[in-house]
Scaffold this motif. Structure first.
Motif, mmCIF file in Angstrom:
data_model
loop_
_atom_site.group_PDB
_atom_site.id
_atom_site.type_symbol
_atom_site.label_atom_id
_atom_site.label_comp_id
_atom_site.label_asym_id
_atom_site.label_seq_id
_atom_site.Cartn_x
_atom_site.Cartn_y
_atom_site.Cartn_z
ATOM 1 N N PHE A 271 0.828 -1.206 0.000
ATOM 2 C CA PHE A 271 0.000 0.000 0.000
ATOM 3 C C PHE A 271 0.868 1.263 0.000
ATOM 4 N N GLY A 272 2.014 1.191 0.655
ATOM 5 C CA GLY A 272 2.889 2.357 0.733
ATOM 6 C C GLY A 272 3.483 2.769 -0.598
ATOM 7 N N VAL A 273 3.700 1.802 -1.516
ATOM 8 C CA VAL A 273 4.278 2.146 -2.820
ATOM 9 C C VAL A 273 3.208 2.351 -3.881
ATOM 10 N N GLY A 274 1.924 2.267 -3.475
ATOM 11 C CA GLY A 274 0.864 2.625 -4.406
ATOM 12 C C GLY A 274 -0.037 1.511 -4.879
ATOM 13 N N TYR A 275 0.193 0.271 -4.442
ATOM 14 C CA TYR A 275 -0.691 -0.824 -4.839
ATOM 15 C C TYR A 275 -2.005 -0.744 -4.075
ATOM 16 N N GLU A 276 -3.072 -1.137 -4.725
ATOM 17 C CA GLU A 276 -4.379 -1.192 -4.070
ATOM 18 C C GLU A 276 -4.737 -2.597 -3.630
ATOM 19 N N SER A 277 -3.952 -3.581 -4.079
ATOM 20 C CA SER A 277 -4.198 -4.980 -3.732
ATOM 21 C C SER A 277 -2.892 -5.635 -3.310
ATOM 22 N N ALA A 278 -2.844 -6.157 -2.078
ATOM 23 C CA ALA A 278 -1.651 -6.851 -1.593
ATOM 24 C C ALA A 278 -1.410 -8.135 -2.374
ATOM 25 N N THR A 279 -2.492 -8.777 -2.805
ATOM 26 C CA THR A 279 -2.363 -10.014 -3.585
ATOM 27 C C THR A 279 -1.712 -9.739 -4.936
ATOM 28 N N GLN A 280 -2.163 -8.688 -5.593
ATOM 29 C CA GLN A 280 -1.565 -8.321 -6.870
ATOM 30 C C GLN A 280 -0.097 -7.943 -6.695
ATOM 31 N N PHE A 281 0.209 -7.213 -5.614
ATOM 32 C CA PHE A 281 1.591 -6.847 -5.332
ATOM 33 C C PHE A 281 2.472 -8.086 -5.198
ATOM 34 N N SER A 282 2.028 -9.062 -4.394
ATOM 35 C CA SER A 282 2.826 -10.268 -4.179
ATOM 36 C C SER A 282 3.031 -11.034 -5.474
ATOM 37 N N ARG A 283 1.988 -11.091 -6.285
ATOM 38 C CA ARG A 283 2.083 -11.807 -7.561
ATOM 39 C C ARG A 283 3.086 -11.121 -8.494
ATOM 40 N N GLU A 284 2.999 -9.799 -8.611
ATOM 41 C CA GLU A 284 3.895 -9.077 -9.515
ATOM 42 C C GLU A 284 5.320 -9.033 -8.971
ATOM 43 N N TYR A 285 5.466 -8.971 -7.654
ATOM 44 C CA TYR A 285 6.790 -8.996 -7.036
ATOM 45 C C TYR A 285 7.494 -10.320 -7.351
ATOM 46 N N ALA A 286 6.776 -11.430 -7.165
ATOM 47 C CA ALA A 286 7.367 -12.743 -7.421
ATOM 48 C C ALA A 286 7.708 -12.924 -8.893
ATOM 49 N N ARG A 287 6.888 -12.364 -9.764
ATOM 50 C CA ARG A 287 7.155 -12.480 -11.200
ATOM 51 C C ARG A 287 8.431 -11.715 -11.572
ATOM 52 N N PHE A 288 8.640 -10.549 -10.944
ATOM 53 C CA PHE A 288 9.787 -9.715 -11.294
ATOM 54 C C PHE A 288 11.080 -10.195 -10.633
ATOM 55 N N PHE A 289 11.019 -10.547 -9.345
ATOM 56 C CA PHE A 289 12.220 -10.900 -8.602
ATOM 57 C C PHE A 289 12.444 -12.404 -8.474
ATOM 58 N N GLY A 290 11.455 -13.212 -8.810
ATOM 59 C CA GLY A 290 11.628 -14.654 -8.778
ATOM 60 C C GLY A 290 11.249 -15.327 -7.481
ATOM 61 N N LEU A 291 10.925 -14.535 -6.446
ATOM 62 C CA LEU A 291 10.537 -15.086 -5.145
ATOM 63 C C LEU A 291 9.444 -14.206 -4.536
ATOM 64 N N PRO A 292 8.616 -14.756 -3.646
ATOM 65 C CA PRO A 292 7.639 -13.923 -2.930
ATOM 66 C C PRO A 292 8.349 -12.865 -2.101
ATOM 67 N N PRO A 293 7.663 -11.778 -1.770
ATOM 68 C CA PRO A 293 8.310 -10.659 -1.077
ATOM 69 C C PRO A 293 9.091 -11.038 0.180
ATOM 70 N N ALA A 294 8.473 -11.767 1.110
ATOM 71 C CA ALA A 294 9.141 -12.063 2.378
ATOM 72 C C ALA A 294 10.388 -12.914 2.175
ATOM 73 N N ARG A 295 10.296 -13.946 1.339
ATOM 74 C CA ARG A 295 11.452 -14.830 1.102
ATOM 75 C C ARG A 295 12.581 -14.082 0.407
ATOM 76 N N ASP A 296 12.220 -13.253 -0.572
ATOM 77 C CA ASP A 296 13.242 -12.499 -1.289
ATOM 78 C C ASP A 296 13.952 -11.525 -0.360
ATOM 79 N N ALA A 297 13.207 -10.864 0.521
ATOM 80 C CA ALA A 297 13.803 -9.900 1.444
ATOM 81 C C ALA A 297 14.796 -10.581 2.383
ATOM 82 N N VAL A 298 14.432 -11.760 2.886
ATOM 83 C CA VAL A 298 15.340 -12.501 3.774
ATOM 84 C C VAL A 298 16.606 -12.893 3.034
ATOM 85 N N LEU A 299 16.465 -13.384 1.804
ATOM 86 C CA LEU A 299 17.608 -13.799 1.011
ATOM 87 C C LEU A 299 18.556 -12.627 0.778
#
Length: 295
Positions: free
Chosen positions: A259-287
């Motif tokens: 929501f802070g970067v402008g998404y209106e849907s957390a589900t859409q954010f997670s889907r697009e994040y994983a598509r771009f970076f190759g991992l879901p947000p939480a896992r990618d951040a830890v890595l």
């Protein structure tokens, strides 16, 4: 050119696995197996020269490969993903880069004649064959690392020569356009600047076109040619890169970041994040956090 490359490799061998400053203004270097996730970023305008190994850089759906026989020019801020590879003989990837300063390019343009025919406007990034003259200027620039007292007096002259050699090359128009008001590239850059600083706001292509003093259709065509992305795709990449930085810093969960970067849907954010970076947000951040700590 082999002797020039050999000397430059020796001079740049002190580089680390991340951007390493040289002490020379706007000149940096990198060495080693940089993790792929660390090479997703907004790349600033630059001239990048591979000394050893090779690199692939992807912007939108365009991917360019370059090695010590070529150099890379980026004339505008672009969200890109890079991948580096060692040399075939096993030596680590090694590269140097000069960040472009439009003011310095502009002063240089005032001292040299404009080429006939004007801009051959094509894209905001490309690869060209390296020349002995360009390498020679780079060798003298990097030698300054061994003579830091000479940097203030000599680096500006060597920087001008590097830029001059690029201006004389097939993609010199890119440098001309970033320092020349009212070119299509310069006008598109106004819209890019707005998106980068207002990425959480809704984007209206009509407003961006007005900002660039173009019709919507012409603006969209030029924007796509420069960035290999539509304005909405560009904004999405900027949002995702900012979101990743926030997640790696810690203190916020994926939903609040979305929501802070402008998404209106957390589900859409997670889907697009994983598509771009190759991992879901939480896992990618830890890595990435662990990689930064060397774990």
């Amino acid at each position: 050119m082999k002797e020039q490359l050999r000397e430059m490799r020796r001079l740049a061998a002190r580089a680390q696995n991340w951007r390493t400053e040289t002490g020379i203004p706007r000149v940096a270097m990198v060495q080693g197996a940089v993790p792929a996730h660390a090479l997703a970023a907004v790349y600033e305008p630059m001239v990048n020269l591979i000394l050893q190994g090779r690199k692939s850089i992807t912007v939108g759906e365009r991917t360019l490969d370059y090695d010590p026989a070529t150099y890379f020019v980026m004339s505008i801020d672009l969200p890109a993903v890079g991948t580096v590879h060692p040399a075939d003989t096993g030596e680590p990837y090694l590269a140097v880069a000069l960040t472009l300063d439009p003011g310095i390019v502009g002063m240089l343009l005032a001292d040299i004649p404009a080429p006939p025919g004007g801009s051959t406007y094509d894209s905001g990034f490309s690869v060209a064959s390296v020349t002995p003259e360009l390498l020679d200027a780079w060798v003298r620039m990097l030698r300054l690392m061994e003579h830091p007292a000479d940097i203030a007096a000599l680096a500006p002259a060597y920087e001008r020569e590097i830029l001059y050699r690029v201006l004389q090359g097939p993609h010199g128009w890119m440098l001309r356009d970033i320092a020349t008001p009212d070119t299509a590239l310069a006008r598109v850059s106004l819209a890019i600047h707005w998106i980068r600083h207002n990425f959480a706001e809704p984007v209206r292509v009509e407003s961006l076109a007005d900002m660039a003093a173009m019709s919507v259709s012409v603006f969209h065509r030029h924007f796509k040619a420069v960035t290999a992305l539509s304005p909405l795709q560009y904004q999405k990449r900027i949002r995702l890169l900012h979101a990743r930085a926030l997640l790696v810093a810690g203190g916020k969960n994926a939903t609040s970041v979305a929501f802070g970067v402008g998404y209106e849907s957390a589900t859409q954010f997670s889907r697009e994040y994983a598509r771009f970076f190759g991992l879901p947000p939480a896992r990618d951040a830890v890595l990435r956090r662990n990689a930064t700590r060397g774990e």
